[in-house]
Design a protein around this motif. Structure first.
Motif, PDB file in Angstrom:
ATOM      1  N   ARG A   1       0.831  -1.212   0.000  1.00 24.39           N
ATOM      2  CA  ARG A   1       0.000   0.000   0.000  1.00 24.39           C
ATOM      3  C   ARG A   1       0.866   1.262   0.000  1.00 24.39           C
ATOM      4  O   ARG A   1       0.563   2.241  -0.680  1.00 24.39           O
TER       5      ARG A   1
ATOM      6  N   TYR B   1       0.397   4.390  -2.351  1.00 29.15           N
ATOM      7  CA  TYR B   1      -0.200   5.575  -1.720  1.00 29.15           C
ATOM      8  C   TYR B   1       0.797   6.418  -0.912  1.00 29.15           C
ATOM      9  O   TYR B   1       0.460   7.521  -0.496  1.00 29.15           O
TER      10      TYR B   1
ATOM     11  N   ASP C   1      -6.740  -3.808  -2.305  1.00 29.99           N
ATOM     12  CA  ASP C   1      -6.644  -2.381  -1.962  1.00 29.99           C
ATOM     13  C   ASP C   1      -7.673  -2.048  -0.874  1.00 29.99           C
ATOM     14  O   ASP C   1      -8.845  -2.345  -1.030  1.00 29.99           O
TER      15      ASP C   1
END
Length: 452
Positions: A327, A331, A452
């Motif tokens: 992640r 991000y 996700d």
């Protein structure tokens, strides 16, 4: 010394505020879960986290970490928030041992940078030990101490534009890689102490995509990637005197017996390791010394103590850490990045997988027969819904005529995650870290999956 409770000052995060007065060669051990945040601040004295000095008055926000704030002299540390665990402990034995190893490495670097022989190299250290022995911690300390040391010897560093060493950190742990997403091995030049929040420098790493969380899924492929990386690093050292002198610090997985031991020996040979640092493992130390002695090489095996602050991470924590690393790739560690969801034409890309499953042992086959399953066979995969949630490596190179050996030796430009396969329209929906076309049309699949 026992902590004291303080009232929060203006502008500080809300929550409990505690001040710890650390004695010389003591450390403050902190555990913070992923769903919490704790801010640490050095009020006075000097302190470091895994070799990275804390700036006086500067705050560091920690989340999802288990670390230790160490001081060689004395320090006053302020903790804002509620960590899962926070306590002071004496740590002189382990830290003195790590410092002594760093000092020995420094002598090798100085000798390498001042010699005229192109074959003389700086230290090439492989850190080994069981799972949760503190291998990553020792690697961070060695690299950070190297960056903090003066490399101005004979004017070579000055001519190269550096006033400190820039060692290369190599992470061979595909399950818990600390630089790049899980399922990869990587090498990255370390030009500054490893920040406790931002982690290892991520600029221009050399990455190879394996696609599995354990090398046991395809040991032959894993070895091929290590050898490919070794060739690139060797060329870099040929072209750069200071890089050759700074050397390597290599992190390994916690698998030390059976196939895992064989992979350690392979890494020692492929990366031309000359120092093996074994953390708190008498049997492994003896095995490696016996192996080195039988080979007649110049490899030195040293045993290091395990820090008392090393915490065992359970399977759930490791799984969450892998998911968080993926992640973070898309991000950002602070959710500061905006990944791009896009649809690509299935016919425009090629997806491969290395190996076709487990190879049957010859003893299980008819007399005289041998297994035809090649673990290095590169097989194309169809664009089906089986790829959904798969993490794919985007390989460098775009030549449709590339052979198996080329696919096995190509570095990875990045990863994407398949979110949906629309076979009726010939579209594959992916999550990629930035907008625009992918740098390559060669995608490598494994067993890594992510939601996700």
């Amino acid at each position: 010394m026992a902590p004291s409770s303080d009232a929060a000052a203006d502008g500080e995060p809300s929550g409990d505020v505690m001040t710890y007065h650390l004695k010389a060669e003591h450390e403050l051990r902190i555990e913070v879960d992923f769903d919490r945040q704790v801010t640490v601040k050095l009020l006075s004295g000097d302190a470091e986290i895994f070799g990275c000095e804390l700036p006086k008055g500067g705050a560091k926000t920690l989340s999802g970490v288990k670390c230790a704030i160490f001081t060689w002299h004395a320090a006053q540390i302020q903790i804002v928030g509620k960590p899962d665990a926070c306590y002071e402990a004496e740590a002189s034995a382990a830290m003195r041992s790590y410092l002594n190893l760093h000092t020995a490495l420094e002598e090798r670097r100085k000798a390498a940078v001042t010699t005229t022989s192109p074959t003389t190299k700086g230290p090439r250290v492989l850190v080994v030990g069981n799972t949760d022995a503190g291998k990553s911690t020792v690697c961070k300390i060695l690299c950070s101490y190297a960056c903090r040391a003066d490399a101005m010897h004979g004017g070579v560093a000055a001519a190269a534009g550096h006033d400190h060493w820039v060692p290369v950190f190599v992470d061979l742990d595909v399950g818990q890689n600390s630089v790049t997403p899980p399922g990869t091995i990587c090498a990255v030049p370390v030009d500054a102490p490893v920040d406790p929040v931002d982690g290892w420098p991520g600029e221009a790493p050399l990455v190879y995509y394996f696609g599995h969380a354990s090398p046991g899924e395809n040991a032959a492929h894993y070895k091929a990637l290590v050898e490919s990386m070794a060739r690139v690093l060797a060329q870099r050292e040929t072209d750069d005197v200071l890089a050759r002198a700074a050397g390597l610090v290599v992190n390994t997985m916690g698998w030390t017996d059976g196939l895992g031991y064989d992979l350690l020996l392979h890494a020692i040979s492929a990366l031309s390791i000359d120092i093996v640092a074994v953390i708190d493992h008498d049997k492994l130390t003896a095995q490696l010394k016996a192996h080195v002695g039988s080979q007649g090489g110049d490899v030195q095996v040293v045993k290091l103590p395990k820090s008392g602050g090393v915490v065992t991470r359970d399977t759930n924590f490791r799984k969450r850490a892998r998911d968080r690393m993926i992640r973070s790739y898309f991000y950002g560690s602070r959710s500061e990045l905006n990944p791009c969801a896009s649809a690509i034409d299935a016919s425009s890309f090629k997806v491969f997988r290395v190996g076709g499953g487990a190879r049957a042992p010859n003893t299980a086959l008819p007399l005289g027969a041998t297994s035809r399953m090649d673990p290095l066979r590169v097989a194309p995969l169809p664009m089906t819904r089986d790829l959904e949630r798969c993490v794919l490596g985007v390989l460098h190179g775009d030549n449709a005529a590339l052979g198996d050996a080329d696919v096995l030796s190509k570095p990875c430009a990045g990863i994407v995650c398949v979110t949906e396969v629309d076979a009726s329209r010939g579209k594959v929906h992916i999550l990629q870290p930035s907008p625009g076309s992918l740098p390559s049309k060669l995608l490598l699949s494994g067993t890594m999956r992510w939601n996700d």
